[in-house]
Design an enzyme around this catalytic site. Structure first.
Site, PDB file in Angstrom:
ATOM      1  N   LYS A 195      17.155 -14.870 -29.149  1.00 40.84           N
ATOM      2  CA  LYS A 195      17.730 -15.323 -27.880  1.00 40.84           C
ATOM      3  C   LYS A 195      17.202 -16.703 -27.504  1.00 40.84           C
ATOM      4  O   LYS A 195      17.957 -17.562 -27.050  1.00 40.84           O
ATOM      5  CB  LYS A 195      17.424 -14.313 -26.771  1.00 40.84           C
ATOM      6  CG  LYS A 195      18.081 -12.953 -26.957  1.00 40.84           C
ATOM      7  CD  LYS A 195      17.934 -12.098 -25.731  1.00 40.84           C
ATOM      8  CE  LYS A 195      16.515 -11.654 -25.471  1.00 40.84           C
ATOM      9  NZ  LYS A 195      16.048 -10.613 -26.399  1.00 40.84           N
ATOM     10  N   LYS A 196      15.913 -16.906 -27.668  1.00 42.18           N
ATOM     11  CA  LYS A 196      15.331 -18.192 -27.296  1.00 42.18           C
ATOM     12  C   LYS A 196      15.851 -19.316 -28.194  1.00 42.18           C
ATOM     13  O   LYS A 196      16.225 -20.389 -27.710  1.00 42.18           O
ATOM     14  CB  LYS A 196      13.805 -18.118 -27.368  1.00 42.18           C
ATOM     15  CG  LYS A 196      13.166 -17.358 -26.219  1.00 42.18           C
ATOM     16  CD  LYS A 196      13.359 -18.083 -24.896  1.00 42.18           C
ATOM     17  CE  LYS A 196      12.710 -17.375 -23.741  1.00 42.18           C
ATOM     18  NZ  LYS A 196      12.944 -18.076 -22.454  1.00 42.18           N
ATOM     19  N   ASP A 234      11.118 -24.671 -23.966  1.00 43.01           N
ATOM     20  CA  ASP A 234      11.174 -23.434 -23.191  1.00 43.01           C
ATOM     21  C   ASP A 234       9.863 -22.692 -23.360  1.00 43.01           C
ATOM     22  O   ASP A 234       8.999 -23.063 -24.170  1.00 43.01           O
ATOM     23  CB  ASP A 234      12.352 -22.567 -23.644  1.00 43.01           C
ATOM     24  CG  ASP A 234      12.752 -21.504 -22.625  1.00 43.01           C
ATOM     25  OD1 ASP A 234      12.121 -21.427 -21.554  1.00 43.01           O
ATOM     26  OD2 ASP A 234      13.706 -20.751 -22.903  1.00 43.01           O
ATOM     27  N   LYS A 235       9.738 -21.613 -22.593  1.00 39.41           N
ATOM     28  CA  LYS A 235       8.557 -20.753 -22.627  1.00 39.41           C
ATOM     29  C   LYS A 235       9.002 -19.300 -22.561  1.00 39.41           C
ATOM     30  O   LYS A 235      10.024 -18.977 -21.938  1.00 39.41           O
ATOM     31  CB  LYS A 235       7.654 -21.100 -21.453  1.00 39.41           C
ATOM     32  CG  LYS A 235       6.649 -20.034 -21.031  1.00 39.41           C
ATOM     33  CD  LYS A 235       7.143 -19.334 -19.781  1.00 39.41           C
ATOM     34  CE  LYS A 235       6.200 -18.216 -19.366  1.00 39.41           C
ATOM     35  NZ  LYS A 235       6.825 -17.371 -18.301  1.00 39.41           N
ATOM     36  N   HIS A 236       8.257 -18.426 -23.205  1.00 42.36           N
ATOM     37  CA  HIS A 236       8.520 -16.987 -23.102  1.00 42.36           C
ATOM     38  C   HIS A 236       7.205 -16.269 -22.851  1.00 42.36           C
ATOM     39  O   HIS A 236       6.188 -16.570 -23.476  1.00 42.36           O
ATOM     40  CB  HIS A 236       9.147 -16.436 -24.385  1.00 42.36           C
ATOM     41  CG  HIS A 236       9.350 -14.942 -24.327  1.00 42.36           C
ATOM     42  ND1 HIS A 236      10.397 -14.357 -23.648  1.00 42.36           N
ATOM     43  CD2 HIS A 236       8.603 -13.927 -24.826  1.00 42.36           C
ATOM     44  CE1 HIS A 236      10.298 -13.040 -23.741  1.00 42.36           C
ATOM     45  NE2 HIS A 236       9.224 -12.756 -24.449  1.00 42.36           N
ATOM     46  N   SER A 237       7.234 -15.306 -21.937  1.00 45.25           N
ATOM     47  CA  SER A 237       6.081 -14.451 -21.667  1.00 45.25           C
ATOM     48  C   SER A 237       6.420 -13.018 -22.048  1.00 45.25           C
ATOM     49  O   SER A 237       7.555 -12.566 -21.849  1.00 45.25           O
ATOM     50  CB  SER A 237       5.709 -14.508 -20.183  1.00 45.25           C
ATOM     51  OG  SER A 237       4.743 -13.509 -19.864  1.00 45.25           O
ATOM     52  N   ARG A 252      17.284   0.292 -30.883  1.00 43.11           N
ATOM     53  CA  ARG A 252      15.829   0.492 -31.003  1.00 43.11           C
ATOM     54  C   ARG A 252      15.341   1.532 -30.009  1.00 43.11           C
ATOM     55  O   ARG A 252      14.488   2.375 -30.327  1.00 43.11           O
ATOM     56  CB  ARG A 252      15.090  -0.827 -30.780  1.00 43.11           C
ATOM     57  CG  ARG A 252      15.180  -1.795 -31.951  1.00 43.11           C
ATOM     58  CD  ARG A 252      14.736  -3.187 -31.542  1.00 43.11           C
ATOM     59  NE  ARG A 252      13.409  -3.164 -30.960  1.00 43.11           N
ATOM     60  CZ  ARG A 252      12.956  -4.061 -30.078  1.00 43.11           C
ATOM     61  NH1 ARG A 252      13.753  -5.029 -29.661  1.00 43.11           N
ATOM     62  NH2 ARG A 252      11.733  -3.983 -29.618  1.00 43.11           N
ATOM     63  N   THR A 308      11.906 -12.282 -14.413  1.00 43.89           N
ATOM     64  CA  THR A 308      12.122 -13.579 -13.773  1.00 43.89           C
ATOM     65  C   THR A 308      13.437 -13.606 -13.006  1.00 43.89           C
ATOM     66  O   THR A 308      13.513 -14.142 -11.893  1.00 43.89           O
ATOM     67  CB  THR A 308      12.098 -14.693 -14.835  1.00 43.89           C
ATOM     68  OG1 THR A 308      10.792 -14.743 -15.414  1.00 43.89           O
ATOM     69  CG2 THR A 308      12.426 -16.045 -14.230  1.00 43.89           C
ATOM     70  N   SER A 347      13.944 -10.061 -31.823  1.00 42.68           N
ATOM     71  CA  SER A 347      14.649  -9.926 -30.557  1.00 42.68           C
ATOM     72  C   SER A 347      14.308 -11.068 -29.615  1.00 42.68           C
ATOM     73  O   SER A 347      15.188 -11.721 -29.050  1.00 42.68           O
ATOM     74  CB  SER A 347      14.298  -8.584 -29.913  1.00 42.68           C
ATOM     75  OG  SER A 347      14.912  -8.454 -28.645  1.00 42.68           O
TER      76      SER A 347
END
Length: 427
Positions: free
Chosen positions: A187-188, A80-83, A168, A120, A183
Site C-alpha cells: 500500500k505504501k 511517507d511514514k508508517h507506524s 489472513r 490516523t 501488506s
C-alpha cells in the site's frame, strides 16, 4: 489465468516464490481468479515455510503492482511514514505537515483503528467536515498544492492486499512476518514514494510487544522496501507508556495542534526523530528542523491540509470550537506514589470500551471520548495529581473507565522510562 496451485505447492515445499509466481498470485487475488481456498492455502504455506528476502520482495512488488501505482513529477522528494500502531501515537498529524514545510511531498495513505490501537483516519475524522475518502485526482491535487494529504486507500491501490488481508484473518495467518510486510509495504509503495521511514513499536502497548519480534519485523520491512526500490529505514520505539498525554480521537487532535504550536514532550521528540530520518533518506538536510516546527510553518501546512480536505479553516485558532467534548469528565485518583509500570494495551482497551475505538470493522466511533493528562513512567501521583482524566459519554461508562485505568497503572519505585528510540534499522 495460469493455475496457481504449482505456485502454492512451491511455497509449501520450501522452494520459495519468484517474480512470475508472485505476480500470478497477486493478480489472481485482485481479479478473483484465485479462489478463497487457494488464497488461504497460499497464506498458510507462507506462514509455515516463509519466503525469505527475495520472495518477500517479489510478493510486495506484485501486490503493489496489482493496481494503480502513482507517478509524480514534483519539485521535491515524495516521502511517507508508517507506524505499526500504539496508544497516543498522533505523529502523522505533525510529521506530514512538517515534512511538507521542508519541501517534501507527503501523500500519506493511512488506516483506521482496530483493536486497542487508534487509527490516523479516525483521529482526523474527529475534525468536522474532514474527508478522508479522496479520489486519486484529489489526492494528487492536494499533495501538489499543500505538500501533504492524509487519506484512505482507494480501491485502485494494491487491491490484492485488500483481499489477502481478509483471508489472513479468516485463515489464522495474521502473524506471518512475510505477509505483514507485504501488506504494509504494498500500500505504501503504491503511492510512488522516493523514501519511507518506519516506526516499529515495542512494549506493552504495541502489537508486537517483545523486542525480538519488533526487531524481526523492522528488519523485514527495511530489507523488503529497499529491495523493492524505495529508500527505507526504521526506528524501533518505546510503547511501554503512551506516546502522548492523551488517547482518544478529538483529544489527540487537540494535543497534535498544541505540539504544532510549540508544546514539548515525547510526541514532539519522536516526530522530530522520524522527520530527521525521512529527510536523510530523501537526501535532504535536517538542519534547523526543530525551528521549522517552532516557527509555525508546519502548523500552517496542517491548517491548509485540513481546509483542503473539507475541514474548518480556523481549526488552529479555535480548536475548542470545532473538536467535540465529552459531557462527563472524571479524574482517576491514586494514592501518593510513583508510576512504576503501565499496562498500555489496557489503556487502549479502556478507550475502545468508552466508544473511542472499534472491535469490528465498520463500527461507529464517538470522537469525544478518551483519556488525557495521562501520567508517565516515573511521575509522582497522588491526591493532587490523578493518573488521568476520563472523558466519557455518560456516568456509567466513566465508572468503568476509571476502574480500568486505575488497574492499568502500577505504583512503586520510580521507573526509568528508558529511551524513546530503542534502535535504528537501516540497510
Amino acid at each position: 489465468m495460469t493455475d496457481p496451485r504449482p505456485v502454492i505447492a512451491a511455497v509449501r515445499d520450501g522452494r520459495g516464490l519468484d517474480g512470475p509466481g508472485a505476480a500470478l498470485i497477486a493478480q489472481g487475488l485482485a481479479d478473483g481468479s484465485v479462489s478463497d481456498a487457494q488464497a488461504g492455502a497460499f497464506a498458510m504455506a507462507v506462514l509455515t515455510r516463509g519466503l525469505g528476502v527475495p520472495g518477500r520482495v517479489a510478493l510486495t512488488r506484485a501486490m503493489r503492482d496489482s493496481g494503480h501505482v502513482l507517478q509524480w513529477n514534483l519539485s521535491g522528494p515524495v516521502v511517507d511514514k508508517h507506524s505499526t500502531g500504539g496508544i497516543g501515537d498522533t505523529v502523522s498529524l505533525i510529521l506530514a505537515p512538517l515534512l511538507a514545510a521542508r519541501g517534501c511531498f507527503v501523500p500519506m495513505i493511512s488506516g483506521r483503528g482496530l483493536g486497542h490501537t487508534g487509527g490516523t483516519l479516525d483521529k482526523l475524522e474527529a475534525i468536522p467536515g474532514y474527508l478522508c475518502d479522496q479520489s486519486e485526482a484529489d489526492l494528487r491535487r492536494i499533495t501538489r498544492q499543500v505538500g501533504c494529504a492524509i487519506v484512505a486507500a482507494t480501491a485502485e491501490l494494491a487491491p490484492a492486499d485488500r483481499r489477502l488481508y481478509a483471508i489472513r484473518d479468516e485463515s489464522g495467518t495474521v502473524e506471518s512476518i512475510d505477509l505483514i510486510t507485504a501488506s504494509i509495504l504494498s500500500k505504501k509503495l503504491a503511492a510512488g514514494l522516493d523514501a519511507l521511514v518506519l516506526d516499529v513499536k515495542s512494549g506493552s502497548g504495541a502489537i508486537l510487544q517483545k523486542a525480538d519480534s519488533a526487531e524481526r519485523l523492522a528488519l523485514a520491512l527495511v530489507e523488503t522496501a529497499n529491495g523493492a526500490g524505495c529508500r527505507t529505514a526504521a526506528l524501533i520505539t518505546d510503547m511501554d507508556q503512551p506516546l502522548a498525554r492523551s488517547a482518544g480521537n478529538a483529544l489527540e487532535v487537540a494535543e497534535a495542534i498544541r505540539v504544532l504550536q510549540g508544546e514539548p514532550g515525547a510526541l514532539r521528540d519522536l516526530t522530530l526523530a522520524l522527520a530527521t530520518e525521512a529527510l536523510a533518506l530523501a537526501g535532504q538536510s535536517a538542519e534547523g528542523l526543530a525551528q521549522t516546527l517552532n516557527s509555525g510553518a508546519a502548523a500552517e501546512r496542517f491548517a491548509r491540509m485540513v481546509a483542503a480536505q473539507g475541514g474548518p479553516s480556523d481549526l488552529l485558532e479555535r480548536p475548542e470550537a470545532h473538536l467535540a467534548r465529552a459531557p462527563v469528565i472524571r479524574p482517576v485518583s491514586a494514592p501518593a506514589g510513583h508510576v512504576a509500570r503501565i499496562d498500555v494495551a489496557a489503556l487502549g482497551h479502556a478507550v475502545v470500551a468508552l466508544g473511542g475505538g472499534r472491535v469490528r470493522a465498520g463500527e461507529r466511533i464517538d470522537p469525544r471520548v478518551g483519556l488525557d493528562n495521562l501520567a508517565r513512567l516515573g511521575e509522582a501521583v497522588g491526591p493532587d495529581r490523578p493518573l488521568a482524566m476520563v472523558h466519557a459519554a455518560d456516568e456509567t461508562a466513566a465508572d468503568i473507565a476509571v476502574a480500568a485505568v486505575a488497574a492499568a497503572y502500577h505504583l512503586g519505585d520510580p521507573a526509568d522510562p528508558g529511551p524513546l528510540v530503542r534502535a535504528r534499522v537501516a540497510p
